[in-house]
Motif scaffolding. Structure first.
Motif, mmCIF file in Angstrom:
data_model
loop_
_atom_site.group_PDB
_atom_site.id
_atom_site.type_symbol
_atom_site.label_atom_id
_atom_site.label_comp_id
_atom_site.label_asym_id
_atom_site.label_seq_id
_atom_site.Cartn_x
_atom_site.Cartn_y
_atom_site.Cartn_z
ATOM 1 N N MET A 279 0.823 -1.206 0.000
ATOM 2 C CA MET A 279 0.000 0.000 0.000
ATOM 3 C C MET A 279 0.860 1.260 0.000
ATOM 4 O O MET A 279 0.503 2.274 -0.610
ATOM 5 C CB MET A 279 -0.923 -0.009 1.222
ATOM 6 C CG MET A 279 -1.910 1.154 1.230
ATOM 7 S SD MET A 279 -2.989 1.158 -0.247
ATOM 8 C CE MET A 279 -4.004 -0.279 0.109
ATOM 9 N N LYS A 280 2.041 1.198 0.650
ATOM 10 C CA LYS A 280 2.918 2.365 0.694
ATOM 11 C C LYS A 280 3.383 2.747 -0.703
ATOM 12 O O LYS A 280 3.381 3.919 -1.074
ATOM 13 C CB LYS A 280 4.119 2.085 1.599
ATOM 14 C CG LYS A 280 5.055 3.280 1.748
ATOM 15 C CD LYS A 280 6.188 2.981 2.714
ATOM 16 C CE LYS A 280 7.101 4.204 2.841
ATOM 17 N NZ LYS A 280 8.227 3.958 3.771
ATOM 18 N N GLU A 281 3.788 1.737 -1.502
ATOM 19 C CA GLU A 281 4.233 2.030 -2.866
ATOM 20 C C GLU A 281 3.068 2.536 -3.713
ATOM 21 O O GLU A 281 3.244 3.432 -4.540
ATOM 22 C CB GLU A 281 4.864 0.787 -3.495
ATOM 23 C CG GLU A 281 6.204 0.418 -2.895
ATOM 24 C CD GLU A 281 6.920 -0.651 -3.705
ATOM 25 O OE1 GLU A 281 6.378 -1.067 -4.744
ATOM 26 O OE2 GLU A 281 8.013 -1.058 -3.294
ATOM 27 N N TRP A 282 1.884 1.959 -3.531
ATOM 28 C CA TRP A 282 0.715 2.414 -4.297
ATOM 29 C C TRP A 282 0.377 3.865 -3.960
ATOM 30 O O TRP A 282 -0.116 4.597 -4.813
ATOM 31 C CB TRP A 282 -0.478 1.498 -4.041
ATOM 32 C CG TRP A 282 -0.434 0.235 -4.838
ATOM 33 C CD1 TRP A 282 0.575 -0.671 -4.861
ATOM 34 C CD2 TRP A 282 -1.412 -0.253 -5.759
ATOM 35 N NE1 TRP A 282 0.288 -1.704 -5.714
ATOM 36 C CE2 TRP A 282 -0.932 -1.472 -6.280
ATOM 37 C CE3 TRP A 282 -2.658 0.205 -6.171
ATOM 38 C CZ2 TRP A 282 -1.649 -2.224 -7.203
ATOM 39 C CZ3 TRP A 282 -3.384 -0.552 -7.090
ATOM 40 C CH2 TRP A 282 -2.878 -1.749 -7.603
ATOM 41 N N GLU A 283 0.630 4.288 -2.715
ATOM 42 C CA GLU A 283 0.386 5.685 -2.356
ATOM 43 C C GLU A 283 1.320 6.628 -3.099
ATOM 44 O O GLU A 283 1.001 7.797 -3.302
ATOM 45 C CB GLU A 283 0.567 5.862 -0.840
ATOM 46 C CG GLU A 283 -0.552 5.217 -0.018
ATOM 47 C CD GLU A 283 -0.258 5.267 1.474
ATOM 48 O OE1 GLU A 283 0.861 5.691 1.842
ATOM 49 O OE2 GLU A 283 -1.136 4.874 2.259
ATOM 50 N N PHE A 284 2.485 6.121 -3.529
ATOM 51 C CA PHE A 284 3.425 6.906 -4.333
ATOM 52 C C PHE A 284 3.167 6.740 -5.832
ATOM 53 O O PHE A 284 3.983 7.134 -6.652
ATOM 54 C CB PHE A 284 4.870 6.487 -4.027
ATOM 55 C CG PHE A 284 5.379 6.962 -2.697
ATOM 56 C CD1 PHE A 284 5.529 8.314 -2.439
ATOM 57 C CD2 PHE A 284 5.706 6.055 -1.704
ATOM 58 C CE1 PHE A 284 5.997 8.743 -1.215
ATOM 59 C CE2 PHE A 284 6.176 6.484 -0.470
ATOM 60 C CZ PHE A 284 6.325 7.835 -0.226
ATOM 61 N N ASN A 285 2.035 6.109 -6.196
ATOM 62 C CA ASN A 285 1.697 5.830 -7.605
ATOM 63 C C ASN A 285 2.743 4.938 -8.263
ATOM 64 O O ASN A 285 3.084 5.110 -9.436
ATOM 65 C CB ASN A 285 1.540 7.132 -8.404
ATOM 66 C CG ASN A 285 0.288 7.884 -8.023
ATOM 67 O OD1 ASN A 285 -0.663 7.302 -7.506
ATOM 68 N ND2 ASN A 285 0.269 9.177 -8.250
ATOM 69 N N VAL A 286 3.276 4.000 -7.496
ATOM 70 C CA VAL A 286 4.171 2.968 -8.021
ATOM 71 C C VAL A 286 3.478 1.641 -7.762
ATOM 72 O O VAL A 286 3.344 1.212 -6.618
ATOM 73 C CB VAL A 286 5.545 3.009 -7.324
ATOM 74 C CG1 VAL A 286 6.431 1.884 -7.844
ATOM 75 C CG2 VAL A 286 6.211 4.359 -7.550
ATOM 76 N N TRP A 287 3.038 0.994 -8.851
ATOM 77 C CA TRP A 287 2.119 -0.139 -8.707
ATOM 78 C C TRP A 287 2.744 -1.480 -9.088
ATOM 79 O O TRP A 287 2.064 -2.495 -9.040
ATOM 80 C CB TRP A 287 0.886 0.086 -9.584
ATOM 81 C CG TRP A 287 0.224 1.404 -9.398
ATOM 82 C CD1 TRP A 287 -0.637 1.756 -8.390
ATOM 83 C CD2 TRP A 287 0.358 2.577 -10.217
ATOM 84 N NE1 TRP A 287 -1.045 3.045 -8.536
ATOM 85 C CE2 TRP A 287 -0.450 3.586 -9.652
ATOM 86 C CE3 TRP A 287 1.088 2.873 -11.359
ATOM 87 C CZ2 TRP A 287 -0.559 4.862 -10.197
ATOM 88 C CZ3 TRP A 287 0.996 4.141 -11.917
ATOM 89 C CH2 TRP A 287 0.180 5.128 -11.335
ATOM 90 N N ASN A 288 4.025 -1.517 -9.516
ATOM 91 C CA ASN A 288 4.549 -2.761 -10.080
ATOM 92 C C ASN A 288 4.715 -3.880 -9.061
ATOM 93 O O ASN A 288 5.040 -4.999 -9.426
ATOM 94 C CB ASN A 288 5.872 -2.512 -10.822
ATOM 95 C CG ASN A 288 6.880 -1.754 -9.987
ATOM 96 O OD1 ASN A 288 7.250 -2.204 -8.909
ATOM 97 N ND2 ASN A 288 7.322 -0.607 -10.483
ATOM 98 N N SER A 289 4.494 -3.601 -7.750
ATOM 99 C CA SER A 289 4.490 -4.689 -6.771
ATOM 100 C C SER A 289 3.252 -5.566 -6.931
ATOM 101 O O SER A 289 3.203 -6.687 -6.427
ATOM 102 C CB SER A 289 4.559 -4.126 -5.349
ATOM 103 O OG SER A 289 3.465 -3.259 -5.087
ATOM 104 N N GLY A 290 2.222 -5.043 -7.629
ATOM 105 C CA GLY A 290 1.049 -5.841 -7.940
ATOM 106 C C GLY A 290 0.084 -6.008 -6.777
ATOM 107 O O GLY A 290 0.063 -5.221 -5.833
ATOM 108 N N CYS A 291 -0.719 -7.062 -6.857
ATOM 109 C CA CYS A 291 -1.793 -7.292 -5.893
ATOM 110 C C CYS A 291 -1.703 -8.706 -5.327
ATOM 111 O O CYS A 291 -1.248 -9.633 -6.002
ATOM 112 C CB CYS A 291 -3.158 -7.102 -6.562
ATOM 113 S SG CYS A 291 -3.354 -5.505 -7.394
ATOM 114 N N ASN A 292 -2.133 -8.846 -4.082
ATOM 115 C CA ASN A 292 -2.199 -10.150 -3.416
ATOM 116 C C ASN A 292 -3.648 -10.564 -3.216
ATOM 117 O O ASN A 292 -4.540 -9.719 -3.090
ATOM 118 C CB ASN A 292 -1.494 -10.106 -2.057
ATOM 119 C CG ASN A 292 0.014 -10.038 -2.207
ATOM 120 O OD1 ASN A 292 0.560 -10.417 -3.230
ATOM 121 N ND2 ASN A 292 0.686 -9.551 -1.176
ATOM 122 N N LEU A 293 -3.847 -11.867 -3.156
ATOM 123 C CA LEU A 293 -5.179 -12.413 -2.928
ATOM 124 C C LEU A 293 -5.656 -12.064 -1.519
ATOM 125 O O LEU A 293 -4.914 -12.163 -0.545
ATOM 126 C CB LEU A 293 -5.152 -13.935 -3.102
ATOM 127 C CG LEU A 293 -6.470 -14.685 -2.922
ATOM 128 C CD1 LEU A 293 -7.435 -14.309 -4.029
ATOM 129 C CD2 LEU A 293 -6.209 -16.186 -2.921
#
Length: 703
Positions: A279-293
């Motif tokens: 979530m921390k990276e997504w807050e920086f608009n960096v999304w390449n860590s992807g999503c978990n189930l």
């Protein structure tokens, strides 16, 4: 690269500290809130938690708060006591000795930005690349997955790869003056671009002719490369260009199980049942860590591991963690009465020791098991035999990627023995067919192909990867000896030619006409610039543009030049295309590039604007080649005289002017004067203003 790089640190060493200057010398350090500033004040250098100094052997070093070395310039050791590190007004940090010889410079080691005067390329002797690499995010300067570098296959172009593997953008081959797909630099009067390719190095460097103008090229954490310039009036960096234009073109931008959505304010979102992995990276608009189930309980976590063949272990502690690789650094942890969770390992049955009683049980059960296995095998063979018979009766027997592999007899059945002919062209005839699931298809029988089976399948796989809303989708293929067929989606609206020139034509109004023009441009730009290999259509004309029920334009009959063979010298000697749309290169024997499609597109625009064929059989030579008269009218500003009379003057003056000028630029004699299809898309979407084009000389001769 140290670019407007302001990083703070503190130090407890009792040594001399530098003052407001552009350099530090041997014995000085940079720590706390100290910085060095270039002479003109354009660049400033400092650090957050590190100490920056010149070591006793003349190298730049960074020390952490414990005075442990964390980085060194690894420059040539020197015992000179007059060593100095200077921050230049170019943004280059250099180490010089007493004779002012540069021993090391930051410009040789770019990170996420390139400044004017900095080289970007490859050292042919050492194989080392000077590449620009993204940060992980705005707070983490560790290398990210995206980079800007010279094409590793040796082509004279730059590429944007993801994880040094998947290339999702290319600049186009260096033409001698510019890179075709890159929009270029801020202003030609301010910028000088140098491309060098010798035995030692291949690189590109751009310089700014006005020292007061500051700009940079940067690749950000989301994989976009852009050129920025400093605007004094707002005291902010302003973008000049950003590529790729569509964020969703960046490979793996949203990571595993992420969905790229251009309409979404955050660009990326997770698939249903998933949540951001970081979530921390997504807050920086960096999304390449992807999503978990999203897993709700320990039982759900166990089930998720069991359903994943790659899962080796799982643990559930306020959330589900699943391991799919080897496990390292395992420790037994204790935390009082609070449990720290249990790690569940997945083992094969053979990993468990067997007791003597179990051995006896195995012996007793062996005859029964063998008998049961024989019965099961008989049933399986019977099912396989039935399945094979059904398989022969089915139309499609194998899927390669997204393609269905048809037999020739399959296609005979779905086309009713090729009875309903839709049209024909230089590469073969097209027939309508209906699959078992009632989907309609267009089946093209290819003629004159000479390459082998393996090469044909390779070329078909290349076409299978093409997925674009303005390009007709390839559904399948057939290859049996000399019988080669391609199966496309069926487009019910007919060709653009039927809407313009046939007796039963349906007139396109102003809105549909402009969207058709833009759709064709987007489709060709995708084939030229977005595919792994540049695909040249070679026969752009109204007959090869189809319209669906919503009048969305789709390019068809593309890629046939690739299917004819990869022998480029032979392809040059065989003229392809249709009279009236052929670029001058075909006639003069010059090398063929994607600009031949741009020329044909320009000719097609003239027809779409006027509703007239660009060539007729009239004895009046002024009418035989209509574009020559039309381009003159564009220059004179009399554009309404070109408009199809059936529209009764219904046209937007700005749109019509823009399209007319684009058409004239596309049919210029020299390919270097024609825009790329990507630039045409930008113009039609309203980005740059179109200046007045000259009348092509070849057309003047025809009139």
């Amino acid at each position: 690269m140290f670019l407007s790089f302001y990083i703070f640190l503190f130090s407890s060493l009792n040594i001399k500290h530098c003052v407001a200057t552009d350099n530090i010398s041997l014995g000085q350090s940079l720590s706390g809130n100290q910085t060095i500033v270039s002479k003109e004040g354009n660049f400033e250098l400092g650090f957050f938690t590190l100490e920056f100094r010149i070591s006793e052997d003349g190298q730049l070093v960074l020390l952490n708060s414990y005075k442990i070395l964390v980085w060194s310039s690894n420059s040539t050791p020197s015992t000179s006591d007059s060593m100095v590190a200077v921050l230049l007004d170019t943004g280059n940090l250099v180490i010089r000795n007493g004779s002012s010889t540069t021993i090391w410079q930051s410009f040789d080691h770019p990170t996420d930005s390139i400044m004017p005067g900095e080289l970007l390329g490859v050292n042919k002797i050492t194989g080392e690349y000077q590449s620009v690499t993204s940060w992980k995010n705005l707070e983490n300067s560790a290398p990210g997955p995206f980079a800007l570098r010279m094409d590793p296959d040796g082509s004279n172009q730059f590429v944007l790869p993801w994880n040094d593997s998947e290339i999702y953008w290319t600049s186009g081959i260096w033409s001698g003056q510019y890179f075709p797909i890159s929009p270029g630099t801020v202003e030609s009067s301010l910028v000088n671009i140098t491309f060098v390719n010798n035995e030692q190095r291949k690189y590109v460097m751009y310089t700014i002719l006005d020292s007061s103008f500051i700009c940079r090229i940067t690749i950000d954490s989301s994989g976009l490369v852009g050129q920025w310039y400093w605007l004094n009036s707002t005291q902010k960096w302003q973008p000049f260009f950003i590529e790729p234009l569509a964020r969703c073109d960046v490979y793996s931008l949203c990571g595993a199980f992420g969905i790229c959505d251009q309409k979404c304010s955050n660009t990326c979102r997770c698939s249903y049942g998933f949540e951001p992995a970081s979530m921390k990276e997504w807050e920086f608009n960096v999304w390449n860590s992807g999503c978990n189930l999203i897993v709700g309980s320990a039982e759900d976590c166990e089930e998720a591991c069991l359903n994943n063949c790659s899962c080796n272990a799982y643990a559930y502690v306020s959330g589900c963690s699943i391991w799919t690789g080897d496990l390292w650094n395992l420790q037994q942890l204790y935390d009082g009465d609070r449990g720290v969770g249990t790690l569940h390992l997945r083992l094969a049955a053979s990993d468990f020791p067997a007791s003597s009683s179990s051995h006896k049980l195995v012996k007793d059960l062996t005859p029964s098991v063998i008998g049961g296995i024989l019965v099961i095998l008989c049933v399986l063979f019977g099912l396989i035999w039935v399945a094979q018979r059904r398989k022969r009766a089915r139309m499609a027997k194998q899927v390669e990627g997204f393609l269905i592999h048809f037999t020739y007899s399959d296609l005979q059945r779905v086309t009713k023995n090729f009875s309903e002919k839709l049209g024909s062209g230089g590469c073969g005839s097209v027939f309508k067919g209906t699959l078992i699931d009632s989907r309609e298809v267009a089946v093209k029988k290819l003629e004159g192909l000479r390459q082998g089976e393996k090469q044909f399948r390779t070329e078909v796989s290349t076409l299978a990867a093409i997925q674009h809303v303005n390009v007709v989708c390839l559904r399948g293929f057939c290859s049996e000896g000399s019988k080669r067929l391609l199966v496309y989606e069926y487009i019910s609206g007919g060709s653009l030619e039927s809407h313009l020139f046939q007796n039963n034509s349906t007139l396109l109004d102003r809105r549909m006409g402009y969207q058709t023009i833009l759709g064709v441009a987007r489709g060709l730009a995708y084939l030229h610039e977005k595919c792994r290999e540049c695909i040249i259509h070679c026969d752009v004309k109204p007959d090869n543009i189809l319209l669906d029920r919503d009048f969305c334009a789709k390019v068809v009959d593309f890629g046939m030049a690739k299917l004819i063979g990869r022998d480029f010298s032979r392809a040059l000697t065989t003229m392809r295309g249709t009279i009236g749309y052929l670029a001058p290169e075909w006639i003069s024997g010059l090398p063929i590039t994607s600009k031949v499609d741009v020329y044909s597109y320009g000719m097609m625009l003239v027809e779409l604007i006027s509703g007239k064929r660009n060539a007729t059989h009239s004895a009046d030579w002024s009418k035989i080649f209509y574009p020559s008269w039309a381009s003159t009218k564009v220059i004179e500003g009399d554009i309404f005289s070109l408009l199809d009379h059936r529209l009764n003057g219904s046209a937007d003056i700005e749109e019509l002017t823009k399209v007319c000028r684009v058409a004239c630029w596309c049919i210029q004699d020299s390919e270097t004067h024609r825009p790329t299809m990507g630039q045409v898309v930008q113009i039609l979407e309203g980005v740059p203003e179109v200046i007045m084009p000259p009348v092509p000389k070849a057309l003047q001769l025809l009139t």
